[in-house]
Motif scaffolding. Structure first.
Motif, PDB file in Angstrom:
ATOM      1  N   LEU A 101       0.843  -1.205   0.000  1.00 46.98           N
ATOM      2  CA  LEU A 101       0.000   0.000   0.000  1.00 46.98           C
ATOM      3  C   LEU A 101       0.874   1.249   0.000  1.00 46.98           C
ATOM      4  O   LEU A 101       1.958   1.259   0.581  1.00 46.98           O
ATOM      5  CB  LEU A 101      -0.897  -0.001   1.245  1.00 46.98           C
ATOM      6  N   ARG A 106       4.258  -0.152  -5.608  1.00 43.34           N
ATOM      7  CA  ARG A 106       3.273  -0.002  -6.674  1.00 43.34           C
ATOM      8  C   ARG A 106       3.708  -0.805  -7.902  1.00 43.34           C
ATOM      9  O   ARG A 106       2.902  -1.473  -8.558  1.00 43.34           O
ATOM     10  CB  ARG A 106       3.168   1.478  -7.006  1.00 43.34           C
ATOM     11  N   GLU A 138       1.822  -3.879  -9.747  1.00 46.47           N
ATOM     12  CA  GLU A 138       1.519  -3.776 -11.175  1.00 46.47           C
ATOM     13  C   GLU A 138       2.084  -4.987 -11.921  1.00 46.47           C
ATOM     14  O   GLU A 138       1.423  -5.595 -12.765  1.00 46.47           O
ATOM     15  CB  GLU A 138       2.109  -2.476 -11.734  1.00 46.47           C
ATOM     16  N   CYS A 160      -6.952  -1.321 -17.321  1.00 49.89           N
ATOM     17  CA  CYS A 160      -7.049  -0.607 -16.070  1.00 49.89           C
ATOM     18  C   CYS A 160      -5.650  -0.359 -15.534  1.00 49.89           C
ATOM     19  O   CYS A 160      -4.686  -0.983 -15.987  1.00 49.89           O
ATOM     20  CB  CYS A 160      -7.945  -1.341 -15.072  1.00 49.89           C
ATOM     21  N   THR A 161      -5.533   0.571 -14.621  1.00 46.58           N
ATOM     22  CA  THR A 161      -4.211   0.917 -14.110  1.00 46.58           C
ATOM     23  C   THR A 161      -4.099   0.454 -12.673  1.00 46.58           C
ATOM     24  O   THR A 161      -5.095   0.245 -11.986  1.00 46.58           O
ATOM     25  CB  THR A 161      -3.993   2.448 -14.135  1.00 46.58           C
ATOM     26  N   ASP A 208      -3.072   2.246 -10.339  1.00 45.20           N
ATOM     27  CA  ASP A 208      -3.571   3.319  -9.462  1.00 45.20           C
ATOM     28  C   ASP A 208      -5.061   3.162  -9.210  1.00 45.20           C
ATOM     29  O   ASP A 208      -5.543   3.326  -8.092  1.00 45.20           O
ATOM     30  CB  ASP A 208      -3.282   4.693 -10.078  1.00 45.20           C
ATOM     31  N   ALA A 209      -5.790   2.810 -10.268  1.00 39.11           N
ATOM     32  CA  ALA A 209      -7.235   2.629 -10.109  1.00 39.11           C
ATOM     33  C   ALA A 209      -7.514   1.472  -9.147  1.00 39.11           C
ATOM     34  O   ALA A 209      -8.409   1.554  -8.295  1.00 39.11           O
ATOM     35  CB  ALA A 209      -7.883   2.358 -11.461  1.00 39.11           C
ATOM     36  N   MET A 211      -5.536   0.367  -6.752  1.00 41.20           N
ATOM     37  CA  MET A 211      -5.180   0.808  -5.406  1.00 41.20           C
ATOM     38  C   MET A 211      -6.264   1.714  -4.819  1.00 41.20           C
ATOM     39  O   MET A 211      -6.620   1.600  -3.638  1.00 41.20           O
ATOM     40  CB  MET A 211      -3.853   1.576  -5.422  1.00 41.20           C
ATOM     41  N   ALA A 212      -6.773   2.576  -5.665  1.00 42.05           N
ATOM     42  CA  ALA A 212      -7.794   3.519  -5.194  1.00 42.05           C
ATOM     43  C   ALA A 212      -9.048   2.775  -4.747  1.00 42.05           C
ATOM     44  O   ALA A 212      -9.684   3.138  -3.752  1.00 42.05           O
ATOM     45  CB  ALA A 212      -8.122   4.524  -6.295  1.00 42.05           C
ATOM     46  N   GLY A 213      -9.374   1.708  -5.454  1.00 45.25           N
ATOM     47  CA  GLY A 213     -10.566   0.939  -5.093  1.00 45.25           C
ATOM     48  C   GLY A 213     -10.324  -0.003  -3.923  1.00 45.25           C
ATOM     49  O   GLY A 213     -11.249  -0.673  -3.473  1.00 45.25           O
ATOM     50  N   GLY A 214      -9.073  -0.094  -3.500  1.00 47.79           N
ATOM     51  CA  GLY A 214      -8.752  -0.998  -2.387  1.00 47.79           C
ATOM     52  C   GLY A 214      -8.086  -2.257  -2.906  1.00 47.79           C
ATOM     53  O   GLY A 214      -8.746  -3.086  -3.536  1.00 47.79           O
TER      54      GLY A 214
END
Lengths: 313, 475
Positions: A184, A223, A227, A277-278, A280-281, A283-286
C-alpha cells in the motif's frame, strides 16, 4: 472425451502447479531465513499462510518454526496440500486419465512421483533443502515439457492448461493478498533502492525477482511490484497472464465443441478486471478488496468449469 | 546349465546341446557377459517401474503396487510347433463358442446325454438371463486366453480355458517392447514374428461384433473397475492402444435405450463395451444389487440389442473346471473331430470312483477348486506337508463336488537368468485368441509365465511367478 477425463486432466495440472508454487514459497522463506534472520519466524508463518494452510497447520502444531513449516509444506501426508500429497494426487489423477496422456507425459509424472516420494520419505535435512526444492521444480518442469512437446493441441490440452492457470491465478492472488499491506502507498516509502524482506518474499515467491529488475529498472516501488504481478501480460505468473490463458483455453473449447457456457462469461469478466485498467485505479478501489474478489471469482470460475464440462455426475 | 531330470527343457537337450529353436539365441548368449546381462535385468525393472506396469495384489493396500518380475531370456517357439498350437486352439475356441450358444438355447449336448444336466443347472456361472438370447454376430467369447503347458518335445496340452476376461496381454506387448529396447541386435538376426498389432486386431475384432446399425464407425469403450483393480494398468494400456475411451461404471448410464458415456459435451452412445468387470458386478439391477462397478440397466439394453458386451455375460460356464473335464467330448460334439490339443486327465471328485482314487493318491496329484482361479485354494500333492494333505483330505470328503484332481505334470522348463547363470524354471503359455463373426485370430505369441522358485510349479503372478517374452519364429 469423458467428463471424468476432463476432470482428471484439470486436477492433475492443478496439483502439479501447486507442488511447484509450494516449492517456490518455501524457497522464498528459506532465502529470507538465511539472509535476514531477524524476520525469519514471522516469515515462516506468512509462508504457511500464503500457501493457504495456516489453519490446518495449527490443528497439529502449536508453534511455528523453520523445520516444522518446511516439513508441513513439503512432506506431511496429513496435509493434503503438501508437496508429497499433491504429487501423489497428481499421479493418481494421471493414472485415472492414462489414456488421455502421451507416454512421455505419463512417464514424466510417474518418474516425478517416484523421485519425490524417495526424496521426501524422510525429513529433509537443512543442507539438502535447496537441492530438494530444485528437484521439485525440476520434476514438474519435465512434466510440463512433455506436455508441450508431445500432446495434441485439442480439448485434452485445454483442460490441462485450465488446471494450470486456475491454480496459478489463485496462488498469485493469495501471495499478494497475504502481504497486500506492504504494497500500500505510504508516506514513508517513496520508493527505495533497498528492497525490504516483504517485497523480496513476494517477488521470490513467484520467481520474479530478476525479471522485475529488468522490467522496472531503478528504485523498487511497491506499486511497481503490484503492477508487475497483477497487470503485466508478459509475466507468466501474473493475474493478467493467467486470466488471459484461462480465457484463451475456454474459447478454444467453445470452438471445438461449438458451445459457450456460463464459465465463458465468468472467465471474460475476470479478464476484464485486469484489462484496460491501471494499478492506481486498483489501489484507489482498495487492493485487498480487489484481490479478495479475484480469489473468489477464480474459485467460482473453477466450479463453473467443472459443472459446464460435466466433470461429475 | 543342468536341466531338471525328467522335465523337458525347451532350450537345452539333456546332453547339454542347444535345441534348434534356440540355436541363434544360444550363439548370441554365449558371447554375452552374464554380469552385463544381470545389469540389463535391473535396467528392465527400472523401465517397468517408470512405465507403471504394476499390479495391485488383492487384499493389499491400494498404495501397494508391485512389479511382475521379468526374465530377459526369451521363450522361443518354433514355426511348426506354433502352427500346431494355432490349429488346436482355434478348434477349441470355436467349440467353446458353439457350446455356449447351445447351452443358452436348445441344450442339444444335454439332450444327447454327453453332458450331465446338473453341470449346467447347478452352476453359478450359468446365467438364466442369457437363455434364448444370441449376442450380436453370434460371438460369445470375443477374447479367450488358453493356458497351455508343454510336457515333452511334441506334447502340448491345455491346462485351462479363460473365457471370461482373460488378462495378461499387456505383458505380452510390454515384454516385447522391453526386449526390442534392450536387445535390438537380436531382432536383426532372428526372425521373430511381431505381436504389436494386437490392439488394432482387438479393435477390429470388437468393431466387427458391433450391433448392426448403419452409419458411423462403432464407438468402442473399455469398462474398468478403476485404478485400484489389479489389472488397471492393462485396461488403460489396451484402451490407449486401441484409441478407445476407458470408462468406469459411473461414467455410463442408460440414455434413450442405449448405454451412453458422460462426455464434456453431453452423453454419447457406446456400441461395444469391452468390459473388464465380472458378470456379477455388471448390472446391479440384474446381478449383485450393491455393485458400484457396473451400469444399472445394461442387461436390458444388451438384451434389446443396443450394445455388444465383450465377452458376453455367462461365458464363465465354459471355463469352469468341471466343464473343462468334458472338453474333449464338447469339441467332438460340435466340430465332429477329435481334439487336436489334449486335455490334462482330470478326476471329477463328485464321482465316487474318482474321489476314491484321488484320496488314495493325494500325494501325487494336484487338486483344484472347481471355481477357483489364480492358483489359490489348490493343493500340489508332491510338495505338500503331511498336515496340508490331511487338511485337503477332510475338505475333499466334506465337499467332493467342489474339487477336481489332475496328475502332477512334468511341465517343461526354460532357462532364466540368475546371478549364478542360467537355471531351468517351469513355464506355461497363454496365447490370446480373438473371435469375430466367422473369424478366429491369434497373435503369434502370448504370455509366458515362469515359476521363479527352483522346481516350483506355480507360475501365477500373485504367487511369485514372473514373465518372459514369447517368441514365435517365422517360417
Amino acid at each position: 472425451m469423458l467428463g471424468r477425463t476432463g476432470s482428471g486432466l484439470y486436477w492433475m495440472f492443478r496439483y502439479l502447479e501447486r507442488s511447484e508454487n509450494t516449492a517456490r514459497l518455501v524457497e522464498a522463506g528459506l532465502r529470507i531465513a538465511l539472509t535476514r534472520s531477524a524476520d525469519a519466524t514471522s516469515e515462516w508463518e506468512s509462508v504457511v499462510k500464503t500457501a493457504g494452510q495456516l489453519d490446518s497447520f495449527h490443528e497439529t502444531h502449536s508453534t511455528i518454526d523453520a523445520s516444522s513449516a518446511v516439513d508441513f509444506l513439503l512432506r506431511d501426508l496429513s496435509n493434503p496440500s503438501s508437496v508429497r500429497s499433491v504429487i501423489d494426487s497428481a499421479r493418481s489423477s494421471a493414472r485415472q486419465v492414462r489414456t488421455a496422456l502421451t507416454r512421455e507425459v505419463w512417464e514424466a509424472t510417474n518418474s516425478a512421483w517416484m523421485a519425490l516420494n524417495d526424496a521426501l520419505e524422510r525429513p529433509v535435512m537443512d543442507r539438502d533443502l535447496p537441492s530438494t526444492l530444485e528437484l521439485i521444480r525440476h520434476e514438474s518442469a519435465i512434466v510440463r515439457g512433455a506436455l508441450h512437446g508431445t500432446m495434441m493441441r485439442n480439448d485434452l490440452y485445454n483442460f490441462a492448461r485450465l488446471g494450470t492457470f486456475v491454480e496459478r491465478a489463485d496462488s498469485t492472488a493469495r501471495i499478494l493478498d497475504v502481504k497486500y499491506w506492504v504494497l500500500l502507498p505510504s508516506p514513508t516509502h517513496v520508493g527505495s533502492w533497498l528492497d525490504n524482506a516483504q517485497w523480496e518474499t513476494i517477488l521470490r515467491s513467484v520467481s520474479g525477482e530478476r525479471a522485475y529488475r529488468w522490467v522496472h529498472p531503478g528504485p523498487i516501488h511497491p506499486r511497481g511490484i503490484a503492477e508487475f504481478l497483477i497487470l503485466d501480460r508478459q509475466m507468466p505468473r501474473s493475474l493478467a497472464y493467467s486470466f488471459s490463458k484461462i480465457d484463451d483455453n475456454l474459447r478454444l473449447l467453445a470452438g471445438t465443441y461449438t458451445q459457450r457456457h456460463d464459465c465463458h462469461d465468468r472467465a471474460h469478466d475476470l479478464l476484464m478486471k485486469v484489462s484496460n485498467c491501471t494499478i492506481d485505479a486498483i489501489m484507489a478501489g482498495g487492493l485487498h478488496e480487489f484481490l479478495d474478489s479475484c480469489i473468489a471469482q477464480t474459485a467460482a470460475l473453477g466450479a463453473q468449469i467443472e459443472l459446464d464440462y460435466r466433470f461429475h455426475e | 546349465m543342468d536341466t531338471r531330470p525328467g522335465h523337458f527343457d525347451e532350450m537345452y537337450s539333456p546332453d547339454g546341446s542347444v535345441r534348434e529353436t534356440f540355436a541363434d539365441y544360444g550363439k548370441w548368449f554365449e558371447n554375452e557377459d552374464p554380469r552385463q546381462l544381470i545389469k540389463k535385468s535391473d535396467e528392465a525393472e527400472a523401465l517397468f517401474r517408470r512405465t507403471g506396469i504394476t499390479f495391485n495384489v488383492y487384499g493389499d493396500g491400494a498404495a501397494d503396487e508391485r512389479l511382475i518380475p521379468f526374465d530377459l531370456v526369451p521363450r522361443i517357439i518354433g514355426h511348426r510347433e506354433w502352427a500346431r498350437l494355432e490349429r488346436g486352439i482355434e478348434q477349441r475356441v470355436r467349440a467353446i463358442n458353439a457350446f455356449l450358444y447351445d447351452i443358452y438355447h436348445r441344450q442339444e449336448i444335454v439332450r444327447a446325454g454327453v453332458l450331465p444336466v446338473e453341470l449346467i443347472s447347478d452352476n453359478v456361472a450359468f446365467l438364466p438371463e442369457m437363455i434364448g438370447f444370441t449376442p450380436p454376430g453370434g460371438v460369445y467369447t470375443h477374447i479367450v486366453g488358453v493356458d497351455i503347458v508343454r510336457i515333452g518335445e511334441d506334447e502340448f496340452c491345455v491346462l485351462e480355458d479363460n473365457a471370461r476376461t482373460p488378462s495378461g496381454v499387456s505383458y505380452m506387448l510390454e515384454n516385447r517392447e522391453t526386449m526390442l529396447r534392450m536387445f535390438p541386435e537380436l531382432f536383426g538376426g532372428i526372425r521373430v514374428r511381431p505381436v504389436g498389432n494386437y490392439p488394432l486386431e482387438l479393435r477390429r475384432s470388437l468393431t466387427e461384433c458391433a450391433p448392426l446399425r448403419s452409419g458411423n464407425e462403432p464407438v468402442v469403450a473399455v469398462l474398468t473397475p478403476g485404478i485400484h483393480n489389479s489389472a488397471y494398468y492393462e485396461h488403460s494400456f489396451l484402451a490407449d492402444q486401441m484409441g478407445a475411451e476407458l470408462v468406469e461404471g459411473h461414467d455410463l448410464k442408460v440414455v434413450d435405450g442405449r448405454i451412453a458415456m458422460r462426455t464434456t459435451e453431453g452423453y454419447r452412445a457406446v456400441d461395444v463395451l469391452y468390459r473388464r468387470v465380472d458378470d456379477e458386478y455388471l448390472d446391479p439391477l440384474t446381478f449383485s444389487p450393491d455393485s458400484l462397478l457396473g451400469v444399472p440397466g445394461v442387461m436390458d439394453v444388451y438384451r434389446s440389442g443396443g450394445i455388444t458386451l465383450a465377452n458376453a455375460p455367462g461365458t464363465g460356464i465354459a471355463d469352469d473346471k468341471a466343464i473343462y473335464s468334458y472338453m474333449p467330448e464338447i469339441i467332438e460334439f460340435y466340430t465332429g473331430d477329435k481334439p487336436l490339443l489334449s486335455n490334462v486327465p482330470t478326476w471329477r471328485c463328485s464321482e465316487p470312483d474318482s474321489l476314491r482314487y484321488v484320496l488314495e493318491h493325494l500325494d501325487e496329484l494336484v487338486v483344484k477348486e472347481v471355481h477357483g482361479s489364480g492358483g489359490y485354494g489348490m493343493l500340489i500333492g508332491p510338495a505338500a506337508s503331511t498336515s496340508e494333505l490331511a487338511d485337503f483330505r477332510a475338505k475333499l470328503i466334506a465337499h467332493p463336488q467342489t474339487y477336481i484332481a489332475q496328475p502332477t505334470l512334468a511341465l517343461s522348463t526354460v532357462p532364466i537368468l540368475t546371478r549364478a547363470g542360467l537355471a531351468p524354471r517351469h513355464v506355461d503359455l497363454r496365447p490370446f485368441v480373438l473371435m469375430s463373426p466367422g473369424q478366429v485370430h491369434m497373435v503369434p505369441g502370448g504370455l509366458t509365465r515362469v515359476a521363479l522358485e527352483k522346481d516350483s510349479l506355480v507360475v501365477n503372478s500373485s504367487q511369485g511367478g514372473g514373465t518372459k517374452d514369447t517368441w514365435v519364429l517365422d517360417d
